[in-house]
Motif scaffolding. Structure first.
Motif, short mmCIF file in Angstrom:
data_model
loop_
_atom_site.label_atom_id
_atom_site.label_comp_id
_atom_site.label_asym_id
_atom_site.label_seq_id
_atom_site.Cartn_x
_atom_site.Cartn_y
_atom_site.Cartn_z
N GLY A 95 0.81 -1.21 0.00
CA GLY A 95 0.00 0.00 0.00
C GLY A 95 0.85 1.26 0.00
O GLY A 95 0.49 2.26 -0.64
N GLU B 92 0.68 4.12 -2.97
CA GLU B 92 0.45 5.54 -2.71
C GLU B 92 1.58 6.39 -3.28
O GLU B 92 1.34 7.44 -3.88
N ARG C 151 1.51 7.20 -7.03
CA ARG C 151 0.60 8.24 -7.52
C ARG C 151 1.39 9.46 -8.01
O ARG C 151 0.92 10.19 -8.89
N LYS D 143 -9.36 -7.61 -0.95
CA LYS D 143 -8.32 -6.59 -1.12
C LYS D 143 -8.29 -6.09 -2.55
O LYS D 143 -8.14 -4.89 -2.80
N LYS E 72 -10.75 -5.92 -4.67
CA LYS E 72 -11.90 -5.04 -4.90
C LYS E 72 -11.65 -3.66 -4.31
O LYS E 72 -11.94 -2.64 -4.94
N THR E 73 -11.10 -3.62 -3.10
CA THR E 73 -10.82 -2.34 -2.45
C THR E 73 -9.79 -1.54 -3.24
O THR E 73 -9.95 -0.34 -3.47
N TRP E 74 -8.72 -2.20 -3.64
CA TRP E 74 -7.65 -1.52 -4.38
C TRP E 74 -8.13 -1.11 -5.78
O TRP E 74 -7.73 -0.06 -6.28
N GLN E 75 -8.95 -1.93 -6.40
CA GLN E 75 -9.49 -1.56 -7.71
C GLN E 75 -10.21 -0.22 -7.64
O GLN E 75 -10.00 0.66 -8.48
N ALA E 76 -11.05 -0.09 -6.63
CA ALA E 76 -11.82 1.15 -6.48
C ALA E 76 -10.90 2.32 -6.15
O ALA E 76 -11.11 3.44 -6.64
N LYS E 77 -9.89 2.07 -5.36
CA LYS E 77 -9.02 3.16 -4.91
C LYS E 77 -8.09 3.65 -6.01
O LYS E 77 -7.82 4.86 -6.12
N TYR E 78 -7.59 2.72 -6.83
CA TYR E 78 -6.57 3.08 -7.82
C TYR E 78 -7.04 2.97 -9.27
O TYR E 78 -6.25 3.18 -10.19
N GLY E 79 -8.31 2.65 -9.47
CA GLY E 79 -8.85 2.60 -10.82
C GLY E 79 -8.24 1.51 -11.67
O GLY E 79 -7.92 1.73 -12.84
#
Length: 372
Positions: free
Chosen positions: A54, A58, A61, A78, A80-87
């Motif tokens: 993580g 970050e 970016r 994890k 799914k969460t990262w997909q949403a966060k980082y596109g």
């Protein structure tokens, strides 16, 4: 060039901000004439979506030459969460069973393996077999034999193998290396590296011999080992080491709590180092020559590195280590850039040979001759 505003936010000093206001105007006026980076973008998939993964994500970016484009994890939630966060698109997401299919994905150039040490070898071999460049966290493997297998596999696949030696790009560290190379410290006599912290949860993977490959030496100790080499500019020719274990329940057989180790170098210089999971406030390098010295504390932490020499404080800029590392690795992969201190698999194997020698010295109580 990053904006002067971002620079001021990092400093957090309003008085200095006022002093630099005219420069801010100047930067804004000249920004348009600076060419934007238009070279190839290193498209990276992270394998292992834990805490450090993580941190790397970050930091990326802010990269200009590298981009996070893929995810590989054994935990669907994890991803799914990262997909949403980082596109991250679904087609670039894999689990540990099917990620060999990245060989058919032209949108991924490299895979950054950020898992427990004991898993590095097998994952890197699979990355190489898929024809992708491999980036691996340190220590690269649990011993030199495994490390060499990784190097050989990547060479055979004609892909690069790089290791997350972020300190090799850190400005204050590079300044000390420059000063040493230019003779400003004179003949190097002594190096001291102290690396340690008090580890918590006794059930974590770092205290699992199979996953970690050892204890503190396979985690925090790598910094003193590698640091002794780039700070002195020499390779050790002998090793001695002593282990101290105060809690055999928490630190089971094969999991070291504290190891003190010493290196001898061809010039006659010596190093005295400490790796521990049982002491805090240990993140210090000291280099002594017959004309001057360098002291760094913190020397390898994630936050700002601080240091001084016999000439005064080191004032090189504060950087986000992982951002610089990934941009530099893009240059290495695409343009064969040669860093001041190598970050390739061969460099990592040298450290692994020294780790093997340290454990041998602990076991035998004898001086171990080494050739790396």
């Amino acid at each position: 060039m990053n904006s002067r505003r971002d620079f001021l936010q990092k400093l957090g000093l309003s008085a200095l901000a006022l002093q630099l206001a005219p420069l801010s105007n100047w930067a804004a006026e000249t920004k348009t004439i600076e060419p934007a980076y238009d070279g190839p973008m290193l498209r990276v998939a992270i394998l292992g979506l834990g805490g450090y993964g993580g941190m790397v994500a970050e930091a990326m970016r802010s990269c200009t030459k590298a981009k996070l484009v893929g995810l590989i994890s054994g935990t669907p939630s994890k991803i799914k969460t990262w997909q949403a966060k980082y596109g991250i698109p679904e087609k670039n997401c894999y689990n540990y069973q099917n990620f060999d299919n990245i060989k058919n994905n032209p949108d991924i150039d490299a895979v950054y393996v950020i898992t427990p040490n004991g898993l590095h070898r097998d994952f890197v071999l699979r990355v190489a077999a898929a024809g992708k460049h491999a980036i691996c966290e340190k220590p690269m493997a649990v011993n030199a034999k495994e490390g060499q297998e990784m190097v050989d596999a990547c060479k055979k696949a004609n892909v690069k193998l790089l290791v997350g030696y972020r300190m090799h790009f850190e400005p204050k560290t590079l300044e000390v290396i420059r000063m040493r190379q230019s003779g400003e410290f004179g003949k190097i006599r002594f190096f001291q590296g102290q690396c340690g912290f008090t580890i918590g949860d006794p059930t974590q993977w770092r205290l699992n011999k199979q996953l970690a490959g050892g204890g503190s030496m396979m985690d925090i100790g790598i910094y003193a080992i590698n640091g002794s080499r780039y700070m002195t500019g020499e390779e050790p020719i002998w090793v001695t080491a002593q282990e101290t274990k105060t809690d055999p329940v928490k630190f089971k057989e094969g999991v070291d709590e504290t190891i003190q180790f010493q290196f001898g170098f061809p010039s006659g210089a010596v190093a005295s180092c400490l790796s521990t999971y049982n002491m805090n406030n240990l993140d210090r390098f000291f280099l002594d020559g017959d004309k001057g010295f360098a002291e760094m504390q913190p020397s390898t932490g994630y936050g700002p590195i601080r240091g001084r020499t016999h000439l005064g404080e080191l004032n090189q800029p504060v950087t986000t280590h992982q951002t610089v590392q990934m941009d530099e690795m893009a240059e290495i992969i695409f343009n064969n850039k040669k860093p001041v201190v190598p970050v390739d698999g061969e460099e990592a194997v040298k450290d692994l040979k020294l780790i093997d020698a340290i454990y041998q010295a602990v076991k035998t109580g004898k001086k171990v001759e080494v050739s790396i």
